[in-house]
Design a protein around this motif. Structure first.
Motif, PDB file in Angstrom:
ATOM      1  N   ILE A  85       0.838  -1.200   0.000  1.00 35.84           N
ATOM      2  CA  ILE A  85       0.000   0.000   0.000  1.00 35.84           C
ATOM      3  C   ILE A  85       0.871   1.247   0.000  1.00 35.84           C
ATOM      4  N   ALA A  86       1.931   1.236   0.789  1.00 32.79           N
ATOM      5  CA  ALA A  86       2.856   2.385   0.802  1.00 32.79           C
ATOM      6  C   ALA A  86       3.495   2.571  -0.571  1.00 32.79           C
ATOM      7  N   ARG A  87       3.881   1.478  -1.217  1.00 29.27           N
ATOM      8  CA  ARG A  87       4.501   1.557  -2.554  1.00 29.27           C
ATOM      9  C   ARG A  87       3.528   2.139  -3.570  1.00 29.27           C
ATOM     10  N   VAL A  88       2.286   1.697  -3.536  1.00 27.62           N
ATOM     11  CA  VAL A  88       1.277   2.238  -4.451  1.00 27.62           C
ATOM     12  C   VAL A  88       1.039   3.708  -4.141  1.00 27.62           C
ATOM     13  N   PHE A  89       1.030   4.052  -2.866  1.00 21.33           N
ATOM     14  CA  PHE A  89       0.805   5.448  -2.505  1.00 21.33           C
ATOM     15  C   PHE A  89       1.935   6.339  -3.028  1.00 21.33           C
ATOM     16  N   VAL A  90       3.170   5.865  -2.945  1.00 20.88           N
ATOM     17  CA  VAL A  90       4.306   6.618  -3.499  1.00 20.88           C
ATOM     18  C   VAL A  90       4.067   6.869  -4.985  1.00 20.88           C
ATOM     19  N   ARG A  91       3.656   5.850  -5.693  1.00 21.99           N
ATOM     20  CA  ARG A  91       3.413   5.975  -7.136  1.00 21.99           C
ATOM     21  C   ARG A  91       2.254   6.928  -7.426  1.00 21.99           C
ATOM     22  N   ALA A  92       1.200   6.857  -6.614  1.00 26.36           N
ATOM     23  CA  ALA A  92       0.052   7.742  -6.804  1.00 26.36           C
ATOM     24  C   ALA A  92       0.446   9.201  -6.556  1.00 26.36           C
ATOM     25  N   GLU A  93       1.270   9.430  -5.560  1.00 26.08           N
ATOM     26  CA  GLU A  93       1.747  10.798  -5.291  1.00 26.08           C
ATOM     27  C   GLU A  93       2.524  11.358  -6.471  1.00 26.08           C
ATOM     28  N   ARG A 108     -11.812   6.866  -4.525  1.00 25.03           N
ATOM     29  CA  ARG A 108     -12.937   7.137  -5.430  1.00 25.03           C
ATOM     30  C   ARG A 108     -13.082   6.032  -6.465  1.00 25.03           C
ATOM     31  N   PRO A 109     -14.316   5.675  -6.813  1.00 23.16           N
ATOM     32  CA  PRO A 109     -14.520   4.667  -7.866  1.00 23.16           C
ATOM     33  C   PRO A 109     -13.816   5.089  -9.154  1.00 23.16           C
ATOM     34  N   ASN A 110     -13.216   4.105  -9.820  1.00 29.19           N
ATOM     35  CA  ASN A 110     -12.467   4.365 -11.036  1.00 29.19           C
ATOM     36  C   ASN A 110     -13.073   3.544 -12.173  1.00 29.19           C
ATOM     37  N   ARG A 111     -13.440   4.230 -13.252  1.00 29.66           N
ATOM     38  CA  ARG A 111     -14.088   3.567 -14.383  1.00 29.66           C
ATOM     39  C   ARG A 111     -13.205   2.483 -15.001  1.00 29.66           C
ATOM     40  N   VAL A 112     -11.921   2.767 -15.128  1.00 30.95           N
ATOM     41  CA  VAL A 112     -11.004   1.797 -15.741  1.00 30.95           C
ATOM     42  C   VAL A 112     -10.905   0.521 -14.900  1.00 30.95           C
ATOM     43  N   LEU A 113     -11.140   0.662 -13.609  1.00 28.40           N
ATOM     44  CA  LEU A 113     -11.070  -0.488 -12.699  1.00 28.40           C
ATOM     45  C   LEU A 113     -12.459  -1.057 -12.400  1.00 28.40           C
ATOM     46  N   GLY A 114     -13.387  -0.847 -13.329  1.00 29.69           N
ATOM     47  CA  GLY A 114     -14.737  -1.385 -13.178  1.00 29.69           C
ATOM     48  C   GLY A 114     -15.512  -0.733 -12.050  1.00 29.69           C
ATOM     49  N   GLN A 115     -15.279   0.538 -11.817  1.00 29.38           N
ATOM     50  CA  GLN A 115     -15.911   1.333 -10.760  1.00 29.38           C
ATOM     51  C   GLN A 115     -15.460   0.936  -9.356  1.00 29.38           C
ATOM     52  N   PRO A 118      -9.688   2.202  -6.196  1.00 26.93           N
ATOM     53  CA  PRO A 118      -8.350   1.615  -6.325  1.00 26.93           C
ATOM     54  C   PRO A 118      -7.811   1.022  -5.020  1.00 26.93           C
ATOM     55  N   GLY A 119      -8.012   1.709  -3.908  1.00 28.37           N
ATOM     56  CA  GLY A 119      -7.514   1.197  -2.629  1.00 28.37           C
ATOM     57  C   GLY A 119      -8.095  -0.146  -2.249  1.00 28.37           C
ATOM     58  N   ASP A 125      -2.013  -8.934  -4.942  1.00 31.94           N
ATOM     59  CA  ASP A 125      -0.948  -8.486  -5.824  1.00 31.94           C
ATOM     60  C   ASP A 125      -1.498  -8.133  -7.206  1.00 31.94           C
ATOM     61  N   VAL A 126      -2.438  -8.925  -7.701  1.00 30.62           N
ATOM     62  CA  VAL A 126      -3.032  -8.670  -9.015  1.00 30.62           C
ATOM     63  C   VAL A 126      -3.768  -7.330  -9.007  1.00 30.62           C
ATOM     64  N   GLY A 127      -4.554  -7.081  -7.955  1.00 36.77           N
ATOM     65  CA  GLY A 127      -5.262  -5.810  -7.849  1.00 36.77           C
ATOM     66  C   GLY A 127      -4.306  -4.635  -7.763  1.00 36.77           C
ATOM     67  N   ALA A 128      -3.253  -4.789  -6.974  1.00 43.55           N
ATOM     68  CA  ALA A 128      -2.265  -3.715  -6.849  1.00 43.55           C
ATOM     69  C   ALA A 128      -1.588  -3.443  -8.196  1.00 43.55           C
ATOM     70  N   GLN A 129      -1.327  -4.487  -8.949  1.00 42.64           N
ATOM     71  CA  GLN A 129      -0.704  -4.292 -10.267  1.00 42.64           C
ATOM     72  C   GLN A 129      -1.650  -3.564 -11.214  1.00 42.64           C
ATOM     73  N   MET A 130      -2.926  -3.871 -11.137  1.00 40.55           N
ATOM     74  CA  MET A 130      -3.912  -3.155 -11.960  1.00 40.55           C
ATOM     75  C   MET A 130      -3.901  -1.659 -11.619  1.00 40.55           C
ATOM     76  N   VAL A 131      -3.855  -1.349 -10.324  1.00 41.18           N
ATOM     77  CA  VAL A 131      -3.821   0.041  -9.880  1.00 41.18           C
ATOM     78  C   VAL A 131      -2.536   0.713 -10.364  1.00 41.18           C
ATOM     79  N   MET A 132      -1.414   0.013 -10.240  1.00 42.55           N
ATOM     80  CA  MET A 132      -0.132   0.570 -10.704  1.00 42.55           C
ATOM     81  C   MET A 132      -0.165   0.826 -12.209  1.00 42.55           C
ATOM     82  N   ASP A 133      -0.812  -0.059 -12.960  1.00 43.08           N
ATOM     83  CA  ASP A 133      -0.931   0.130 -14.410  1.00 43.08           C
ATOM     84  C   ASP A 133      -1.714   1.402 -14.742  1.00 43.08           C
TER      85      ASP A 133
END
Length: 144
Positions: A85-93, A108-115, A118-119, A125-133
């Motif tokens: 979660i910290a790694r994803v947060f760094v990337r989001a920042e 917030r719901p994200n359309r690309v992630l099927g609403q 992201p959190g 790991d698969v979900g986190a990779q989708m968010v990173m993408d």
């Protein structure tokens, strides 16, 4: 500052972790031992989240979260999720140019992630990779 040191800083730094994280090997060793419970408090505060929501993102039930918060350390598996979660947060920042925007975007719901928020995907790991993408697409100016 490298990614491992940024993650360690978000998790509380030397004061909370008890050691200086100089690289990925140090961070991995800490995760294998189990991070101190205080890292959850620090991560939640840094990301502007309630600990309960952070616990949900880590895949912890309310009951397990309460037990962990009363203890001294997270399991290695839980520690890995907190670091993820910290790694994803760094990337989001980086992608969104602000801590506040990153926190809001993750909730917030994200359309690309099927609403999905992201959190809510960060417990796997698969979900986190989708968010990173998606964050990578944002960084590169691709519609997301």
């Amino acid at each position: 500052m490298g990614e491992a040191t940024q993650i360690a800083s978000i998790l509380g730094g030397r004061k909370v972790l008890g050691v200086e994280v100089r690289g990925i090997d140090d961070l991995i060793a800490l995760i294998h031992r189990g991070l101190p419970v205080k890292t959850m408090t620090r991560l939640a505060a840094y990301a502007g989240l309630e600990r309960r929501l952070l616990g949900q993102w880590m895949g912890l039930s309310d009951r397990v979260l309460a037990r962990r918060l009363a203890g001294r350390s997270l399991t290695p598996h839980e520690s890995d999720r907190a670091a993820r979660i910290a790694r994803v947060f760094v990337r989001a920042e980086v992608a969104l140019h602000s801590r506040e925007k990153a926190s809001l975007w993750l909730r917030r719901p994200n359309r690309v992630l099927g609403q999905a928020e992201p959190g809510s995907l960060l417990d796997t790991d698969v979900g986190a990779q989708m968010v990173m993408d998606v964050l990578g697409r944002i960084e590169h100016g691709t519609f997301s």
